[in-house]
Design an enzyme around this catalytic site. Structure first.
Site, PDB file in Angstrom:
ATOM      1  N   ASP A   1       0.844  -1.182   0.000  1.00  0.00           N
ATOM      2  CA  ASP A   1       0.000   0.000   0.000  1.00  0.00           C
ATOM      3  C   ASP A   1       0.888   1.243   0.000  1.00  0.00           C
ATOM      4  OD1 ASP A   1      -2.047   1.867   0.363  1.00  0.00           O
ATOM      5  OD2 ASP A   1      -2.030   1.627   2.540  1.00  0.00           O
TER       6      ASP A   1
ATOM      7  N   ASP B   1       0.484   5.150   0.288  1.00  0.00           N
ATOM      8  CA  ASP B   1      -0.543   6.100   0.689  1.00  0.00           C
ATOM      9  C   ASP B   1       0.089   7.488   0.746  1.00  0.00           C
ATOM     10  OD1 ASP B   1      -2.397   7.647   1.994  1.00  0.00           O
ATOM     11  OD2 ASP B   1      -2.974   6.051   3.385  1.00  0.00           O
TER      12      ASP B   1
ATOM     13  N   ASP C   1       3.403   1.359   3.269  1.00  0.00           N
ATOM     14  CA  ASP C   1       2.820   1.353   4.605  1.00  0.00           C
ATOM     15  C   ASP C   1       3.010  -0.056   5.185  1.00  0.00           C
ATOM     16  OD1 ASP C   1       1.476   2.189   6.805  1.00  0.00           O
ATOM     17  OD2 ASP C   1      -0.512   2.006   5.927  1.00  0.00           O
TER      18      ASP C   1
END
Lengths: 361, 391
Positions: B98, B100, B294
């Site tokens: 991920d 972000d 992440d």
């Protein structure tokens, strides 16, 4: 075949031999004293020396002693025993297959009763995952490498330090063998401890009690729960000092001091506080490692390394007289604590608590 | 959010799901499903521990429930609908990354625009893909625009799905360059040496892969820059490094001039000053090349991830699967605007105006009642910056 299975009782084929000989473990335990004796010795030597001891000259006795040893380990049921036992079995297997591989190379013979690399690859279903060797270097698929290297704490095993390319990690033969040893250890640990049927347990009570006693004497599980940095062994003092100065420690050194502090009863928060003298000590790393060592985030609970291990990593420094007499940094600390008068001992945490209170005013 | 706004969004999400074909992830029935309904409570309640069996046909479910957010698990389970993780009986999990924009270095929150944050995020995505495609050579790679602030990458290669948390952490550390130790990248070889009485050690940086290769590339680029400079300028460049004085600078420059081939081959024993300098490039390589993913998303083998093809209830944008060759030209703020919300205007009451970049245009939205393209209205309502006005 029997000799091979007796040497490597964790092999699938060895397990089958035990099964097809129609051996009923309960009967063996009841009637074959030699097997029970060898099984007991296997476990006790694992605890005391880190290997499984002299094999019995009768291959059948030697082979059968392995499942019985697993029963004994399960009856005692302590995590620390499971771990030490599996490590000792794996260490013994490792020594033996290094011997076998050297033999095979020297005799250029396929007729030895030993184990070769190909057989080990097949046994652990690794044939597809290991490539080479080319110029003495093997390449192992990263998805296979990671679980095998997971409990090897030294920095050199960390993926970030590997020349990973096309999904493969290159390893030399020595490293490959160490990874195979880890695979064996994992297989041996797998399923331990299990539920032992009453009928079998009843016949082994005395042996299990003997093992419990040895375990208690080794004091691996005892909590000291007193934190007096002045009484720490010199090696641990030196490591703590470096951390507090903000020096970067190799993984094994960090592991050693953190495992030591956890073993004397410090919580993760307290360890973080103790390290915090310097701001660059890496709180996140400390927390992760401490939780891991404590067994909160990993299936195993780690004990601090012995003096021998500390020496081999170059972490044994400033030896004093007491060091000469003890095999383990924990033993050093226990002796110093025992020698000190109770009123002389000021626990580091009490000092901290005072400080915190006054800071809160 | 007022009830009228909620009812509107619910209705329009349903319209979207009626006309959109959703391709579920592989092994959809072995995964846990979860969703967040449109409710008026301030906190969000996630309905989870559902199996596909309980939800029924996915498209039908989305039309019926028109959820605000919908997720599926990276993990595959024997009994995905069981209420506890233990009972679910974990079998394997996709490896998920991920990125972000909220957590990226190089993003200044409150200063960068949404479009700028997403552009920074796409740069990081390319760095991540370099690791995943080259170092790891993963084959089953699915890249997804999250519909919100970033990108997800799902890896489904057979040989990594069994990896547990601690093993995945090693992968996280690898792509982030955490724990990189220059000394561990050095291979020492003892050379018996012709005509030498004592064997000597040759130290080589491993340049055949991994971080060693990246460090070496940067180091060589620097060496070649040096070679292009006049003597004095080159020495000055070198002495700008901490711990490198005149002597070491000269030794390094000599090595670069006379031994470039050796340096190219990774030999760092040409001179101690060279080894010392090369080491400096380790942290530079990490700074330049690391992918700031992440961490908890990758290490959590039970994680729920947004379903590609679904709508993001916090933006009204579509969560989109991207083909590898589409990524370069992908413009999230126009390409992820759902067709359903294009081509008509709606009346909204804007409470928090400002610039909105969407659908290929930049709108300067004032506060109060007005008519806006539906996708802008939906975006503002989903973000809590507008309420639905009567048409």
């Amino acid at each position: 075949m029997q000799r091979l299975h007796a040497r490597y009782p964790f092999l699938e084929a060895a397990r089958e031999t035990v099964a097809t000989e129609a051996v009923d473990l309960a009967t063996v335990v009841e009637r074959e004293e030699a097997v029970v004796d060898r099984a007991t010795q296997r476990v006790i030597t694992a605890l005391e020396d880190g290997d499984t001891g002299e094999p019995h000259r009768d291959h059948r006795v030697e082979l059968l002693s392995y499942p019985v040893a697993r029963v004994l380990v399960s009856m005692v049921g302590e995590n620390v025993l499971v771990r030490k036992y599996a490590r000792a079995e794996a260490a013994t297997a490792y020594d033996r297959f290094i011997e076998d591989i050297e033999d095979t190379t020297e005799l250029k013979s396929v007729e030895t009763a030993g184990l070769d690399l190909e057989a080990l690859f097949a046994e652990f279903d690794l044939r597809e995952a290991i490539h080479g060797p080319v110029d003495g270097e093997y390449r192992i698929d990263v998805g296979t490498y990671l679980p095998l290297a997971a409990d090897l704490w030294d920095d050199e095993w960390r993926l970030v330090n590997q020349p990973l390319e096309r999904g493969e990690v290159p390893v030399d033969e020595g490293e490959l063998l160490a990874l195979l040893r880890e695979g064996i250890r994992e297989r041996i640990e797998d399923g331990l401890p299990f539920d032992v049927p009453e009928t079998i347990a009843a016949d082994l009570e005395a042996e299990a009690a003997e093992i419990r006693e040895v375990l208690a004497d080794l004091d691996l599980t005892r909590e000291i729960d007193t934190v007096v940095p002045d009484l720490f062994p010199p090696c641990m003092k030196a490591l703590l000092d470096q951390i507090q100065k903000g020096e970067h420690l190799p993984h094994h050194s960090r592991f050693a001091i953190t495992a030591f502090l956890a073993s004397i009863g410090m919580t993760t928060d307290e360890i973080v506080d103790l390290y915090r003298v310097n701001s660059s000590f890496g709180e996140e790393m400390t927390r992760y490692q401490t939780d891991h060592i404590r067994g909160d985030t990993s299936p195993t609970e780690y004990s601090p390394p012995s003096c021998a291990t500390m020496q081999s990593y170059g972490d044994c420094v400033n030896k004093d007289d007491l060091c000469e007499r003890i095999p383990h940094p924990m033993a050093y600390y226990e002796e110093r604590i025992d020698d000190a008068e109770d009123e002389e001992l000021e626990d580091w945490r009490e000092g901290e608590a005072d400080e915190a209170e006054s800071a809160g005013d | 959010m007022e009830e009228r706004t909620r009812a509107y969004l619910r209705g329009r999400f349903r319209d979207h799901y009626r006309r959109t074909e959703i391709t579920p992830p592989p092994a959809a029935n072995e995964r846990e499903w979860g969703f967040i309904p449109w409710t008026d409570s301030p906190g969000t309640t996630m309905v989870r521990h559902r199996s596909l069996l309980e939800l029924g046909d996915l498209s039908e479910f989305l039309v019926r429930k028109r959820p605000r957010h919908v997720y599926f698990s990276a993990g595959r389970f024997r009994d995905p609908g069981a209420s506890s993780m233990g009972e679910k009986d974990w079998q394997s999990a996709d490896l998920v990354f991920d990125l972000d924009a909220d957590h990226l270095p190089g993003v200044t929150l409150g200063e960068d625009t949404y479009a700028e944050m997403l552009a920074t995020c796409k740069d990081a995505l390319f760095r991540l893909l370099d690791f995943l495609e080259n170092d790891f050579a993963f084959e089953d790679v699915e890249v997804v625009f999250s519909g919100g602030r970033g990108y997800h990458v799902h890896i489904r290669d057979e040989n990594v799905r069994h990896l547990e948390r601690e093993h995945r952490r090693e992968i996280v550390d690898y792509v982030r360059g955490i724990g990189l130790d220059f000394d561990e990248l050095i291979e020492t070889e003892t050379v018996a040496g012709l005509g030498r009485r004592t064997p000597t050690e040759r130290r080589h940086l491993r340049i055949d892969g991994g971080w060693g290769k990246r460090i070496h590339e940067q180091f060589m680029a620097f060496v070649d820059e040096l070679l292009d400079l006049e003597n004095e300028a080159a020495l000055e460049r070198l002495q700008a490094f901490d711990g490198i004085g005149e002597g070491k600078a000269e030794a390094t420059l000599n090595a670069a001039r006379n031994n470039r081939e050796e340096l190219e081959a990774g030999n760092v024993t040409v001179h101690t000053a060279v080894a010392q300098l090369a080491e400096r490039f380790a942290s530079r390589a990490v700074e330049r090349d690391n992918a700031p993913i992440d961490e908890p998303v990758t290490t959590d083998t039970n994680r729920l991830i947004r379903l590609p093809g679904s709508l993001h209830g916090g933006s009204g944008l579509e969560t989109l699967r991207l083909d590898r060759d589409e990524i370069d030209d992908f413009e999230p703020l126009s390409d992820a605007v759902p067709e359903t919300f294009r081509g008509q205007e709606i009346a909204v009451d804007v409470t928090d105006g400002g610039e909105v970049e969407l659908g290929g245009d930049i709108f300067t939205v004032s506060e109060g009642d007005q008519s806006l393209p539906e996708y802008v209205g939906v975006f503002l309502m989903a973000r809590g910056r507008a309420e639905k006005e009567k048409e």
